[in-house]
Design a protein around this motif. Structure first.
Motif, PDB file in Angstrom:
ATOM      1  N   ILE A 171       0.719  -0.779   0.263  1.00 30.67           N
ATOM      2  CA  ILE A 171       0.157  -0.049  -0.316  1.00 30.67           C
ATOM      3  C   ILE A 171       0.618   1.287  -0.042  1.00 30.67           C
ATOM      4  O   ILE A 171       0.857   1.659  -0.947  1.00 30.67           O
ATOM      5  N   ALA A 172       2.103   1.368   0.833  1.00 34.60           N
ATOM      6  CA  ALA A 172       3.018   2.700   1.435  1.00 34.60           C
ATOM      7  C   ALA A 172       3.304   2.283  -0.610  1.00 34.60           C
ATOM      8  O   ALA A 172       3.579   3.691  -1.031  1.00 34.60           O
ATOM      9  N   ARG A 173       3.630   1.423  -1.215  1.00 36.35           N
ATOM     10  CA  ARG A 173       5.314   1.524  -2.153  1.00 36.35           C
ATOM     11  C   ARG A 173       3.994   2.060  -3.267  1.00 36.35           C
ATOM     12  O   ARG A 173       4.246   3.006  -4.216  1.00 36.35           O
ATOM     13  N   THR A 174       2.621   1.602  -3.303  1.00 36.19           N
ATOM     14  CA  THR A 174       1.514   2.211  -4.563  1.00 36.19           C
ATOM     15  C   THR A 174       1.358   3.566  -4.364  1.00 36.19           C
ATOM     16  O   THR A 174       1.562   4.455  -5.479  1.00 36.19           O
ATOM     17  N   THR A 218       2.487   9.285  -6.017  1.00 37.73           N
ATOM     18  CA  THR A 218       2.782  10.586  -6.008  1.00 37.73           C
ATOM     19  C   THR A 218       3.792  10.880  -6.298  1.00 37.73           C
ATOM     20  O   THR A 218       3.915  11.953  -7.261  1.00 37.73           O
ATOM     21  N   VAL A 219       5.409  10.311  -6.696  1.00 31.37           N
ATOM     22  CA  VAL A 219       6.535  10.442  -7.540  1.00 31.37           C
ATOM     23  C   VAL A 219       6.287  10.872  -9.114  1.00 31.37           C
ATOM     24  O   VAL A 219       5.809  11.538  -9.587  1.00 31.37           O
TER      25      VAL A 219
END
Length: 76
Positions: A50-53, A58-59
């Protein structure tokens, strides 16, 4: 730039802890984090995904909005 950020963060850590305290905390974390990960592997992996997606979206949004940023494409 990364070195400057790390050094800046270490000044705040150094203001709170002395060197031996940081070494003791690092030793405790070195042996406890792998055990916690093994016990809760599925839950941790789900939250990491979840954090990676979130990070990738965002990037991607930032790269679209920043002028002069080149979109990265994978080399074939």
């Amino acid at each position: 730039l990364k070195l400057a950020v790390v050094m800046w963060l270490l000044t705040y850590v150094g203001a709170v802890f002395n060197g031996i305290t940081v070494l003791i905390l690092a030793d405790i974390l070195l042996f406890s984090v792998p055990l916690i990960y093994e016990k809760n592997k599925t839950q941790i992996d789900r939250y990491i995904d979840i954090a990676r997606t979130q990070f990738n979206t965002t990037v991607a949004k930032l790269q679209e909005k920043l002028p002069g940023s080149m979109k990265r494409c994978k080399a074939e």
